[in-house]
Design a protein around this motif. Structure first.
Motif, PDB file in Angstrom:
ATOM      1  N   LYS A 127     -16.996  31.520  69.851  1.00  0.00           N
ATOM      2  CA  LYS A 127     -18.406  30.954  69.975  1.00  0.00           C
ATOM      3  C   LYS A 127     -18.695  30.025  68.506  1.00  0.00           C
ATOM      4  O   LYS A 127     -19.689  29.541  68.034  1.00  0.00           O
ATOM      5  N   THR A 128     -17.638  29.684  68.022  1.00  0.00           N
ATOM      6  CA  THR A 128     -17.517  28.692  66.758  1.00  0.00           C
ATOM      7  C   THR A 128     -17.421  27.248  67.157  1.00  0.00           C
ATOM      8  O   THR A 128     -16.712  26.876  68.047  1.00  0.00           O
ATOM      9  N   VAL A 129     -18.576  26.596  66.874  1.00  0.00           N
ATOM     10  CA  VAL A 129     -18.757  24.994  67.673  1.00  0.00           C
ATOM     11  C   VAL A 129     -17.972  24.282  66.724  1.00  0.00           C
ATOM     12  O   VAL A 129     -17.243  23.274  67.121  1.00  0.00           O
ATOM     13  N   ILE A 130     -18.111  24.215  65.307  1.00  0.00           N
ATOM     14  CA  ILE A 130     -17.218  23.394  64.365  1.00  0.00           C
ATOM     15  C   ILE A 130     -16.452  24.203  63.406  1.00  0.00           C
ATOM     16  O   ILE A 130     -17.078  25.056  62.989  1.00  0.00           O
ATOM     17  N   THR A 131     -15.434  23.675  63.194  1.00  0.00           N
ATOM     18  CA  THR A 131     -14.321  24.371  62.293  1.00  0.00           C
ATOM     19  C   THR A 131     -13.873  22.930  61.340  1.00  0.00           C
ATOM     20  O   THR A 131     -13.709  22.195  61.632  1.00  0.00           O
ATOM     21  N   HIS A 132     -14.012  23.216  60.183  1.00  0.00           N
ATOM     22  CA  HIS A 132     -13.792  22.567  59.167  1.00  0.00           C
ATOM     23  C   HIS A 132     -12.605  22.695  58.478  1.00  0.00           C
ATOM     24  O   HIS A 132     -12.597  23.589  57.729  1.00  0.00           O
ATOM     25  N   ILE A 133     -11.836  21.416  58.301  1.00  0.00           N
ATOM     26  CA  ILE A 133     -10.462  21.496  57.663  1.00  0.00           C
ATOM     27  C   ILE A 133     -10.579  20.451  56.455  1.00  0.00           C
ATOM     28  O   ILE A 133     -10.916  19.241  56.822  1.00  0.00           O
ATOM     29  N   THR A 134      -9.825  20.698  55.577  1.00  0.00           N
ATOM     30  CA  THR A 134      -9.653  19.704  54.464  1.00  0.00           C
ATOM     31  C   THR A 134      -8.171  19.922  53.837  1.00  0.00           C
ATOM     32  O   THR A 134      -7.529  20.826  54.271  1.00  0.00           O
ATOM     33  N   ALA A 144      -0.034  28.144  53.290  1.00  0.00           N
ATOM     34  CA  ALA A 144      -1.438  27.588  53.685  1.00  0.00           C
ATOM     35  C   ALA A 144      -1.352  26.542  54.608  1.00  0.00           C
ATOM     36  O   ALA A 144      -2.147  26.339  55.469  1.00  0.00           O
ATOM     37  N   LEU A 145      -0.500  25.679  54.220  1.00  0.00           N
ATOM     38  CA  LEU A 145      -0.161  24.579  55.305  1.00  0.00           C
ATOM     39  C   LEU A 145       0.171  25.259  56.695  1.00  0.00           C
ATOM     40  O   LEU A 145      -0.702  24.797  57.809  1.00  0.00           O
ATOM     41  N   ALA A 146       0.843  26.156  56.895  1.00  0.00           N
ATOM     42  CA  ALA A 146       1.225  26.773  58.146  1.00  0.00           C
ATOM     43  C   ALA A 146      -0.072  27.317  58.749  1.00  0.00           C
ATOM     44  O   ALA A 146      -0.333  27.384  59.944  1.00  0.00           O
ATOM     45  N   ALA A 147      -0.890  28.043  58.060  1.00  0.00           N
ATOM     46  CA  ALA A 147      -2.112  28.662  58.186  1.00  0.00           C
ATOM     47  C   ALA A 147      -3.058  27.620  58.673  1.00  0.00           C
ATOM     48  O   ALA A 147      -3.792  27.925  59.813  1.00  0.00           O
ATOM     49  N   THR A 148      -3.046  26.458  58.286  1.00  0.00           N
ATOM     50  CA  THR A 148      -3.925  25.398  58.646  1.00  0.00           C
ATOM     51  C   THR A 148      -3.515  24.987  60.002  1.00  0.00           C
ATOM     52  O   THR A 148      -4.373  24.836  60.900  1.00  0.00           O
ATOM     53  N   HIS A 149      -2.283  24.822  60.246  1.00  0.00           N
ATOM     54  CA  HIS A 149      -1.957  24.368  61.491  1.00  0.00           C
ATOM     55  C   HIS A 149      -2.008  25.445  62.765  1.00  0.00           C
ATOM     56  O   HIS A 149      -2.550  25.241  63.755  1.00  0.00           O
ATOM     57  N   THR A 150      -1.645  26.647  62.248  1.00  0.00           N
ATOM     58  CA  THR A 150      -2.314  27.903  63.331  1.00  0.00           C
ATOM     59  C   THR A 150      -3.634  27.815  63.647  1.00  0.00           C
ATOM     60  O   THR A 150      -4.118  28.023  64.843  1.00  0.00           O
ATOM     61  N   LEU A 151      -4.678  27.563  62.438  1.00  0.00           N
ATOM     62  CA  LEU A 151      -6.046  27.746  62.730  1.00  0.00           C
ATOM     63  C   LEU A 151      -6.377  26.314  63.743  1.00  0.00           C
ATOM     64  O   LEU A 151      -7.233  26.624  64.656  1.00  0.00           O
ATOM     65  N   ILE A 152      -5.697  25.202  63.348  1.00  0.00           N
ATOM     66  CA  ILE A 152      -6.009  23.992  64.162  1.00  0.00           C
ATOM     67  C   ILE A 152      -5.674  24.395  65.690  1.00  0.00           C
ATOM     68  O   ILE A 152      -6.357  24.103  66.722  1.00  0.00           O
ATOM     69  N   ASP A 153      -4.433  24.816  65.883  1.00  0.00           N
ATOM     70  CA  ASP A 153      -4.062  25.219  67.426  1.00  0.00           C
ATOM     71  C   ASP A 153      -4.906  26.296  68.052  1.00  0.00           C
ATOM     72  O   ASP A 153      -5.263  25.923  69.167  1.00  0.00           O
ATOM     73  N   ASN A 154      -5.340  27.248  67.297  1.00  0.00           N
ATOM     74  CA  ASN A 154      -6.490  27.925  67.849  1.00  0.00           C
ATOM     75  C   ASN A 154      -7.649  27.407  68.391  1.00  0.00           C
ATOM     76  O   ASN A 154      -8.224  27.906  69.324  1.00  0.00           O
TER      77      ASN A 154
END
Ligand code: KDG
Length: 324
Positions: A127-134, A144-154
């Motif tokens: 149900k998440t419309v926008i995910t913000h990454i910095t 943290a970089l690996a978590a960022t990539h996994t979140l982006i993939d998801n």
């Protein structure tokens, strides 16, 4: 689950109460909540949207302060882990009469830097419309970089929208070359990219807003909009296959502290997009919140509620239309 989600490192900031003093000489500080992505979540929530924040804090007083503040703001804190093996990060911030303040981080090997991407499997993004990454969280550590990539993939698996703010923090990266290549690679996943003009110069070599926009539009077909922040002068906006436009900055009564203005800008864009506004309306709101942000001392304390935003437009003699 929330309309908005972000991952980042929450911090306490100890902001100097003394103007124009070197941090080594400051004796009095005020404590506020900080962390670029958390700032964005706070602003989004303050404007009435649901927001989730993903991170980790230590089992220490700053961690408790952060958790209490996040919970009382109404942000979903379900995905903030308490990790007693590491400390919560914090930083010191100067107070200056003009320009950007000096800052000093105490965040190396923090609980957030040790965030384990395995935790992301528990997050329902449907149900998440926008995910913000910095670029800040990604710079903290390989984990943290690996978590960022996994979140982006998801997010990409469920077709969510990613907004990306480079938020360059050279002090957090091993080298400028690594900062540039990793940040630009992450930017490829952003539907909306928001570099500052000085960041553009570092990341792709030009301080021409159109060239910066073209660089990001050309490097990824996912990217649909590039908003180049021009500081007090507003923003330059280029959307794929559309005529570019600019939005002017708003008048500011008194610049108290510039830290957090860029995150306020992101709040304006994201909240307006969640409300189905046009990109022009979103960037006007972004400039308004960026202007409000610099009038307060904390990193996110100047972000408005909807009523405060309306009042700001009235004070600025702007027309209050449906759009804003
Ligand atoms: O953008 C505001 C941030 O700079 C501040 O809240 C602290 O996250 C922070 C950082 O890394 O500088």
């Amino acid at each position: 689950m929330s309309e908005f989600l972000t991952i980042g490192e929450p911090m306490a900031v100890l902001a100097s109460q003394d103007v124009n003093k070197d941090l080594a000489d400051v004796g009095h500080f005020s404590r506020f909540l900080a962390g670029a992505e958390l700032n964005v979540a706070i602003g989004i929530r303050r404007l009435g949207h649901s927001a989730s924040y993903v991170s980790a804090v230590g089992s220490d007083p700053f961690g408790q302060f952060i958790l209490d503040s996040i919970r009382s703001s109404g942000i979903d804190a379900t995905h903030i882990n308490i990790d007693s093996n590491y400390w919560t990060g914090f930083y010191l911030k100067q107070r200056v009469a003009q320009g950007d303040p000096q800052t000093y981080y105490y965040r190396k090997n923090s609980a957030a830097a040790n965030y384990d991407k395995a935790n992301l499997v528990n997050i329902d993004l449907s149900k998440t419309v926008i995910t913000h990454i910095t670029g800040i969280f990604a710079a903290l550590s390989p984990q943290a970089l690996a978590a960022t990539h996994t979140l982006i993939d998801n997010v990409e698996k469920v077709g969510g929208i990613i907004t990306f703010d480079p938020n360059l923090r050279p002090a957090l990266w091993k080298s400028e070359a690594e900062m540039i290549s990793t940040t630009n690679a992450l930017a490829k996943h952003g539907t909306v990219i928001m570099p500052g003009i000085h960041e553009g110069k570092i990341l792709m070599g030009s301080d021409d807003p159109e060239e910066i926009a073209d660089f990001y539009l050309d490097q990824s077909s996912i990217t649909q909009t590039v908003v180049v922040k021009l500081g007090p002068d507003g923003a330059y906006v280029k959307q794929r296959n559309q005529t570019p436009f600019t939005v002017s900055g708003f008048r500011v009564k008194e610049v108290v502290d510039t830290v957090g203005a860029g995150d306020g800008f992101a709040v304006g864009i994201i909240s307006a997009l969640l409300e189905g506004k046009t990109m022009h309306e979103a960037v006007v709101r972004a400039c308004a919140i960026g202007a409000l942000a610099v009038e307060s001392c904390g990193d996110n304390d100047g972000y408005p509620t909807s009523n405060e935003l309306k009042r700001f437009y009235q004070e600025q003699d702007e027309q209050i239309g449906e759009g804003i």
